[in-house]
Design a protein around this motif. Structure first.
Motif, mmCIF file in Angstrom:
data_model
loop_
_atom_site.group_PDB
_atom_site.id
_atom_site.type_symbol
_atom_site.label_atom_id
_atom_site.label_comp_id
_atom_site.label_asym_id
_atom_site.label_seq_id
_atom_site.Cartn_x
_atom_site.Cartn_y
_atom_site.Cartn_z
ATOM 1 N N TYR A 1 0.849 -1.186 0.000
ATOM 2 C CA TYR A 1 0.000 0.000 0.000
ATOM 3 C C TYR A 1 0.890 1.243 0.000
ATOM 4 N N ARG A 2 0.304 2.366 -0.401
ATOM 5 C CA ARG A 2 0.997 3.637 -0.267
ATOM 6 C C ARG A 2 -0.010 4.695 0.169
ATOM 7 N N PRO A 3 0.074 5.127 1.434
ATOM 8 C CA PRO A 3 -0.877 6.124 1.934
ATOM 9 C C PRO A 3 -0.802 7.422 1.149
ATOM 10 N N GLU A 4 -1.943 8.071 1.016
ATOM 11 C CA GLU A 4 -2.003 9.358 0.324
ATOM 12 C C GLU A 4 -1.585 10.463 1.284
ATOM 13 N N VAL A 5 -0.301 10.549 1.541
ATOM 14 C CA VAL A 5 0.232 11.529 2.487
ATOM 15 C C VAL A 5 0.544 12.824 1.745
ATOM 16 N N GLN A 6 -0.023 13.895 2.197
ATOM 17 C CA GLN A 6 0.197 15.186 1.571
ATOM 18 C C GLN A 6 1.265 15.969 2.322
ATOM 19 N N TYR A 7 2.127 16.632 1.572
ATOM 20 C CA TYR A 7 3.144 17.537 2.141
ATOM 21 C C TYR A 7 4.103 16.832 3.088
ATOM 22 N N ALA A 8 4.310 15.526 2.907
ATOM 23 C CA ALA A 8 5.250 14.794 3.761
ATOM 24 C C ALA A 8 6.616 14.758 3.087
ATOM 25 N N ILE A 9 7.656 14.854 3.887
ATOM 26 C CA ILE A 9 9.004 14.749 3.352
ATOM 27 C C ILE A 9 9.237 13.347 2.803
ATOM 28 N N ILE A 10 8.744 12.347 3.521
ATOM 29 C CA ILE A 10 8.866 10.958 3.098
ATOM 30 C C ILE A 10 7.471 10.357 2.993
ATOM 31 N N ARG A 11 7.113 9.879 1.804
ATOM 32 C CA ARG A 11 5.827 9.210 1.612
ATOM 33 C C ARG A 11 6.074 7.705 1.627
ATOM 34 N N PRO A 12 5.695 7.020 2.695
ATOM 35 C CA PRO A 12 6.096 5.623 2.876
ATOM 36 C C PRO A 12 5.239 4.630 2.113
ATOM 37 N N PHE A 13 5.723 3.401 2.102
ATOM 38 C CA PHE A 13 4.973 2.245 1.630
ATOM 39 C C PHE A 13 4.622 1.398 2.849
ATOM 40 N N VAL A 14 3.572 0.615 2.732
ATOM 41 C CA VAL A 14 3.204 -0.328 3.782
ATOM 42 C C VAL A 14 3.160 -1.722 3.167
ATOM 43 N N PHE A 15 4.091 -2.588 3.590
ATOM 44 C CA PHE A 15 4.119 -3.984 3.166
ATOM 45 C C PHE A 15 3.293 -4.809 4.152
ATOM 46 N N VAL A 16 2.477 -5.697 3.634
ATOM 47 C CA VAL A 16 1.745 -6.649 4.475
ATOM 48 C C VAL A 16 2.125 -8.037 3.974
ATOM 49 N N ILE A 17 2.851 -8.768 4.810
ATOM 50 C CA ILE A 17 3.417 -10.055 4.407
ATOM 51 C C ILE A 17 2.830 -11.161 5.272
ATOM 52 N N ARG A 18 2.361 -12.213 4.641
ATOM 53 C CA ARG A 18 1.845 -13.358 5.392
ATOM 54 C C ARG A 18 2.125 -14.630 4.630
ATOM 55 N N GLN A 19 2.155 -15.727 5.346
ATOM 56 C CA GLN A 19 2.428 -17.036 4.748
ATOM 57 C C GLN A 19 1.138 -17.833 4.657
ATOM 58 N N TYR A 20 0.869 -18.364 3.463
ATOM 59 C CA TYR A 20 -0.329 -19.154 3.247
ATOM 60 C C TYR A 20 0.008 -20.633 3.193
ATOM 61 N N ALA A 21 -1.006 -21.441 3.399
ATOM 62 C CA ALA A 21 -0.868 -22.860 3.110
ATOM 63 C C ALA A 21 -0.807 -23.004 1.590
ATOM 64 N N GLN A 22 -0.584 -24.207 1.099
ATOM 65 C CA GLN A 22 -0.446 -24.412 -0.345
ATOM 66 C C GLN A 22 -1.669 -23.902 -1.098
ATOM 67 N N THR A 23 -2.855 -24.130 -0.519
ATOM 68 C CA THR A 23 -4.078 -23.565 -1.086
ATOM 69 C C THR A 23 -4.754 -22.748 0.000
ATOM 70 N N HIS A 24 -5.478 -21.737 -0.408
ATOM 71 C CA HIS A 24 -6.111 -20.822 0.540
ATOM 72 C C HIS A 24 -7.613 -20.833 0.306
ATOM 73 N N ALA A 25 -8.381 -21.102 1.343
ATOM 74 C CA ALA A 25 -9.835 -21.136 1.215
ATOM 75 C C ALA A 25 -10.382 -19.714 1.159
ATOM 76 N N LEU A 26 -11.011 -19.378 0.051
ATOM 77 C CA LEU A 26 -11.611 -18.068 -0.116
ATOM 78 C C LEU A 26 -13.024 -18.056 0.453
ATOM 79 N N PRO A 27 -13.599 -16.869 0.705
ATOM 80 C CA PRO A 27 -14.936 -16.801 1.322
ATOM 81 C C PRO A 27 -16.031 -17.518 0.546
ATOM 82 N N ASP A 28 -15.870 -17.675 -0.778
ATOM 83 C CA ASP A 28 -16.895 -18.358 -1.555
ATOM 84 C C ASP A 28 -16.754 -19.878 -1.489
ATOM 85 N N GLY A 29 -15.783 -20.356 -0.698
ATOM 86 C CA GLY A 29 -15.622 -21.792 -0.534
ATOM 87 C C GLY A 29 -14.607 -22.413 -1.469
ATOM 88 N N SER A 30 -14.157 -21.661 -2.450
ATOM 89 C CA SER A 30 -13.180 -22.192 -3.388
ATOM 90 C C SER A 30 -11.784 -22.142 -2.779
#
Length: 293
Positions: A169-198
């Motif tokens: 992600y990259r927040p919409e920071v106005q007038y900032a000297i440094i506009r950061p990124f946000v990494f979101v890292i997670r480990q999944y099993a080989q397959t991931h169950a989605l909300p629709d059941g797939s």
């Protein structure tokens, strides 16, 4: 005057847009370890949103004691622990957690590009993060400027071969000297169950910002980050693998197909999608729902 609770030091500005990204990623009852908390107000802001299970870890005993004393009345449930993030799993009071939160700690440890000692320290820290995250549930949230040598080490430490998935992600920071990124890292099993059941293999990388909003010469950090992604994921920046806003990079490194109403021609979005994080309270899994603005 020494920095302290009444004069917090923020390597990157604490601002509402940054919190708007971080807060929805963390459930109210989830456990959080803030690595290298220092005197930043990040923990305080999170606590005030109702997220009470926060443990702050810092190597400076003076800072830990001062912050604990400063917050003990208004934020009695928040903990302050003295420890080295390079030995995070051995820090007294640190258990398996849902979230490890890092705001510039990785960059501070890593130092300059040719700093071998910093590279080793960062490697030790990132290995410790893996040890304390709950399997297939924990997230590592990193607020960073996206420098090339920092991003490459971060991505290589959480590789696709171990089923680590990355959202940026990259927040919409106005007038900032440094506009950061946000990494979101997670480990999944080989397959991931989605909300629709797939069930399906999760995506390797998903961007939630437009990397072509500003050319690299105007926004050098975007150039650094995208170069790191291309290098670590084996993509050719001159080919059709160019990444666009919301582009999904699957684990095999090929571009994914998007809905035709989202892209035209070479993949330029016809409308600006936003991403909403949805927390499933039953199993603490989360997924991304795209919603046109």
């Amino acid at each position: 005057q020494v920095r302290g609770p009444t004069r917090p030091y923020e390597f990157m500005e604490m601002c509402p847009p940054l919190l708007d990204v971080i807060v929805p990623l963390i459930g109210l009852q989830e456990s959080i370890v803030v690595a290298g908390s220092g005197t930043s107000r990040l923990s305080e802001r999170l606590y005030d949103t109702g997220r009470r299970r926060i443990k702050n870890v810092d190597f400076c005993k003076t800072v830990v004691e001062a912050m604990a004393n400063f917050h003990k009345k208004e934020r009695p449930c928040m903990e302050w622990l003295w420890g080295d993030v390079r030995e995070l799993s051995h820090t007294a009071g640190v258990d398996m957690c849902d979230v490890v939160l890092d705001k510039a700690t990785l960059e501070t440890l890593r130092g300059e590009q040719d700093d071998e000692e910093g590279k080793t320290a960062a490697r030790m820290y990132l290995e410790e993060v893996k040890k304390v995250l709950k399997q297939h549930q924990g997230r590592f949230i990193v607020v960073t400027t996206g420098e090339y040598h920092v991003s490459t080490q971060l991505l290589s430490s959480f590789p696709a071969s171990e089923n680590w998935s990355v959202e940026i992600y990259r927040p919409e920071v106005q007038y900032a000297i440094i506009r950061p990124f946000v990494f979101v890292i997670r480990q999944y099993a080989q397959t991931h169950a989605l909300p629709d059941g797939s069930g399906q293999r999760p995506l390797r990388i998903r961007t939630h910002f437009n990397p072509h909003e500003n050319p690299p010469e105007d926004d050098i950090n975007v150039g650094h980050l995208m170069s790191a992604i291309f290098a670590e994921e084996g993509l050719d920046p001159n080919s059709t693998n160019a990444i666009h806003q919301g582009e999904d990079i699957p684990f095999d490194g090929r571009r994914s197909k998007r809905r035709t109403d989202d892209i035209i021609g070479d993949g330029i979005p016809t409308r600006q999608p936003t991403a909403q994080k949805i927390i499933n309270p039953d199993d603490n899994e989360y997924y991304t729902r795209r919603k046109p603005t």
